[in-house]
Design a protein around this motif. Structure first.
Motif, mmCIF file in Angstrom:
data_model
loop_
_atom_site.group_PDB
_atom_site.id
_atom_site.type_symbol
_atom_site.label_atom_id
_atom_site.label_comp_id
_atom_site.label_asym_id
_atom_site.label_seq_id
_atom_site.Cartn_x
_atom_site.Cartn_y
_atom_site.Cartn_z
ATOM 1 N N THR A 104 6.707 2.290 -4.738
ATOM 2 C CA THR A 104 5.188 2.009 -4.656
ATOM 3 C C THR A 104 4.992 2.801 -6.184
ATOM 4 O O THR A 104 4.487 2.525 -6.516
ATOM 5 C CB THR A 104 4.970 3.112 -3.278
ATOM 6 N N ILE A 105 5.671 3.978 -6.207
ATOM 7 C CA ILE A 105 4.833 4.815 -7.485
ATOM 8 C C ILE A 105 4.893 4.138 -8.542
ATOM 9 O O ILE A 105 4.751 3.251 -10.058
ATOM 10 C CB ILE A 105 5.486 6.009 -7.693
ATOM 11 N N ALA A 106 6.144 3.228 -8.756
ATOM 12 C CA ALA A 106 6.786 2.407 -9.529
ATOM 13 C C ALA A 106 5.946 0.736 -9.642
ATOM 14 O O ALA A 106 5.741 1.319 -11.396
ATOM 15 C CB ALA A 106 8.119 1.677 -10.157
ATOM 16 N N VAL A 107 6.023 0.459 -9.153
ATOM 17 C CA VAL A 107 4.778 -0.258 -8.709
ATOM 18 C C VAL A 107 3.233 0.244 -9.088
ATOM 19 O O VAL A 107 2.938 -0.770 -10.343
ATOM 20 C CB VAL A 107 4.760 -0.918 -7.704
ATOM 21 N N LEU A 108 3.017 1.445 -8.669
ATOM 22 C CA LEU A 108 1.551 1.954 -9.301
ATOM 23 C C LEU A 108 1.818 2.083 -10.589
ATOM 24 O O LEU A 108 0.462 1.377 -10.939
ATOM 25 C CB LEU A 108 1.432 2.476 -8.723
ATOM 26 N N TYR A 109 2.839 2.710 -11.550
ATOM 27 C CA TYR A 109 2.635 3.071 -12.942
ATOM 28 C C TYR A 109 2.448 1.764 -13.543
ATOM 29 O O TYR A 109 1.960 1.668 -14.656
ATOM 30 C CB TYR A 109 4.035 3.481 -12.833
ATOM 31 N N ASN A 111 1.209 -1.751 -12.774
ATOM 32 C CA ASN A 111 -0.294 -2.095 -12.763
ATOM 33 C C ASN A 111 -0.926 -0.659 -12.874
ATOM 34 O O ASN A 111 -2.094 -1.618 -13.772
ATOM 35 C CB ASN A 111 -0.653 -1.973 -11.022
ATOM 36 N N THR A 112 -1.154 0.460 -13.156
ATOM 37 C CA THR A 112 -2.506 1.525 -13.960
ATOM 38 C C THR A 112 -1.788 0.661 -15.265
ATOM 39 O O THR A 112 -3.292 0.317 -16.037
ATOM 40 C CB THR A 112 -1.908 2.469 -13.474
ATOM 41 N N SER A 113 -0.653 0.644 -16.328
ATOM 42 C CA SER A 113 -0.345 0.918 -17.294
ATOM 43 C C SER A 113 -1.451 -0.850 -17.495
ATOM 44 O O SER A 113 -1.612 -1.128 -18.729
ATOM 45 C CB SER A 113 1.199 0.629 -17.561
ATOM 46 N N ILE A 114 -0.925 -1.726 -16.687
ATOM 47 C CA ILE A 114 -1.696 -3.322 -17.144
ATOM 48 C C ILE A 114 -2.487 -3.161 -17.832
ATOM 49 O O ILE A 114 -3.753 -3.835 -18.401
ATOM 50 C CB ILE A 114 -0.721 -4.107 -16.188
ATOM 51 N N LEU A 115 -2.998 -2.865 -16.110
ATOM 52 C CA LEU A 115 -5.177 -2.293 -16.368
ATOM 53 C C LEU A 115 -5.478 -1.480 -17.838
ATOM 54 O O LEU A 115 -6.622 -2.542 -17.800
ATOM 55 C CB LEU A 115 -5.928 -1.519 -15.233
ATOM 56 N N PHE A 138 -9.212 4.145 -12.965
ATOM 57 C CA PHE A 138 -8.509 5.428 -13.378
ATOM 58 C C PHE A 138 -8.879 5.647 -11.632
ATOM 59 O O PHE A 138 -7.556 6.942 -11.124
ATOM 60 C CB PHE A 138 -10.246 6.395 -13.187
ATOM 61 N N ASP A 139 -9.436 4.736 -10.474
ATOM 62 C CA ASP A 139 -8.233 4.657 -8.588
ATOM 63 C C ASP A 139 -6.862 4.938 -9.024
ATOM 64 O O ASP A 139 -5.935 5.831 -8.472
ATOM 65 C CB ASP A 139 -8.963 4.003 -7.889
ATOM 66 N N ASN A 140 -6.725 4.210 -9.699
ATOM 67 C CA ASN A 140 -5.117 3.833 -9.385
ATOM 68 C C ASN A 140 -3.891 5.388 -10.040
ATOM 69 O O ASN A 140 -3.048 5.692 -10.385
ATOM 70 C CB ASN A 140 -4.388 2.580 -10.443
ATOM 71 N N MET A 141 -4.815 6.073 -11.815
ATOM 72 C CA MET A 141 -4.515 7.348 -12.245
ATOM 73 C C MET A 141 -4.461 8.662 -11.896
ATOM 74 O O MET A 141 -3.143 9.197 -10.539
ATOM 75 C CB MET A 141 -5.541 7.319 -13.191
ATOM 76 N N LEU A 142 -5.664 8.428 -10.505
ATOM 77 C CA LEU A 142 -6.127 9.619 -9.189
ATOM 78 C C LEU A 142 -4.619 9.327 -8.227
ATOM 79 O O LEU A 142 -3.671 9.878 -7.764
ATOM 80 C CB LEU A 142 -6.546 9.292 -8.252
ATOM 81 N N LYS A 143 -4.486 8.192 -7.728
ATOM 82 C CA LYS A 143 -3.587 8.182 -6.470
ATOM 83 C C LYS A 143 -2.088 7.887 -7.260
ATOM 84 O O LYS A 143 -0.885 9.132 -6.855
ATOM 85 C CB LYS A 143 -3.600 6.173 -6.272
ATOM 86 N N LEU A 144 -2.285 7.428 -8.610
ATOM 87 C CA LEU A 144 -0.773 7.754 -8.862
ATOM 88 C C LEU A 144 -0.679 9.334 -9.131
ATOM 89 O O LEU A 144 1.258 9.780 -8.568
ATOM 90 C CB LEU A 144 0.095 6.929 -10.063
#
Length: 165
Positions: A104-109, A111-115, A138-144
């Motif tokens: 989950t963290i890998a996918v979130l990372y 997605n956040t990088s692409i955004l 920013f929400d993704n960064m906080l969640k990450l």
């Protein structure tokens, strides 16, 4: 003609002790084999602990890179690749819950990088920046960050619980 000679000398304790010798030797061999098996099991568990500890340390080294996401950073693909290797290793060193959290963290990372890359490109080209996309970034960064902290605490508690079992 065959002549049969019978030995009628009485048996003493030495004769009985020599008869028990092979049985005693077999029992000692079984005991040594069991003991060797226990030593190998402990060594195996210790080796697993060392591998898990090494993986935890690798993940701790990548945390600054994982949390420092910016559109200027062009090496997020390399970081994602390293994180994917760690995630794959997690799947056989830890239980399913920890492996799933790492994925989950890998996918979130990613997605956040692409955004972040998209938002930075929009700002650089003087296009109107989408406030929803920036908020999502920013929400993704906080969640990450939150998920990374949770993963590290899960790994730490797993290591404490399964230290040398």
């Amino acid at each position: 003609m065959v002549q049969l000679i019978i030995d009628i000398t009485p048996k003493d304790w030495f004769d009985y002790a020599t008869a028990l010798g092979p049985i005693i030797a077999a029992l000692i061999a079984c005991g040594l084999a069991w003991w060797q098996g226990m030593i190998q099991k402990k060594q195996h568990n210790f080796d697993l602990f060392k591998e898990r500890w090494k993986l935890k340390k690798q993940l701790e080294e990548y945390i600054p890179e994982l949390t420092n996401i910016s559109g200027e950073n062009s090496n997020y693909g390399i970081i994602y690749h390293k994180l994917s290797k760690i995630t794959d290793t997690c799947s056989y060193l830890f239980d399913e819950e920890i492996a799933q959290k790492a994925k989950t963290i890998a996918v979130l990372y990613l997605n956040t990088s692409i955004l972040s890359k998209k938002n930075t490109h929009s700002i650089k080209t003087n296009q109107k920046a989408d406030s929803q996309a920036i908020d999502k970034e920013f929400d993704n960064m906080l969640k990450l960050s939150s998920e990374l902290g949770h993963l590290m605490s899960m790994i730490s508690s797993y290591l404490k619980k399964n230290k040398f079992q």
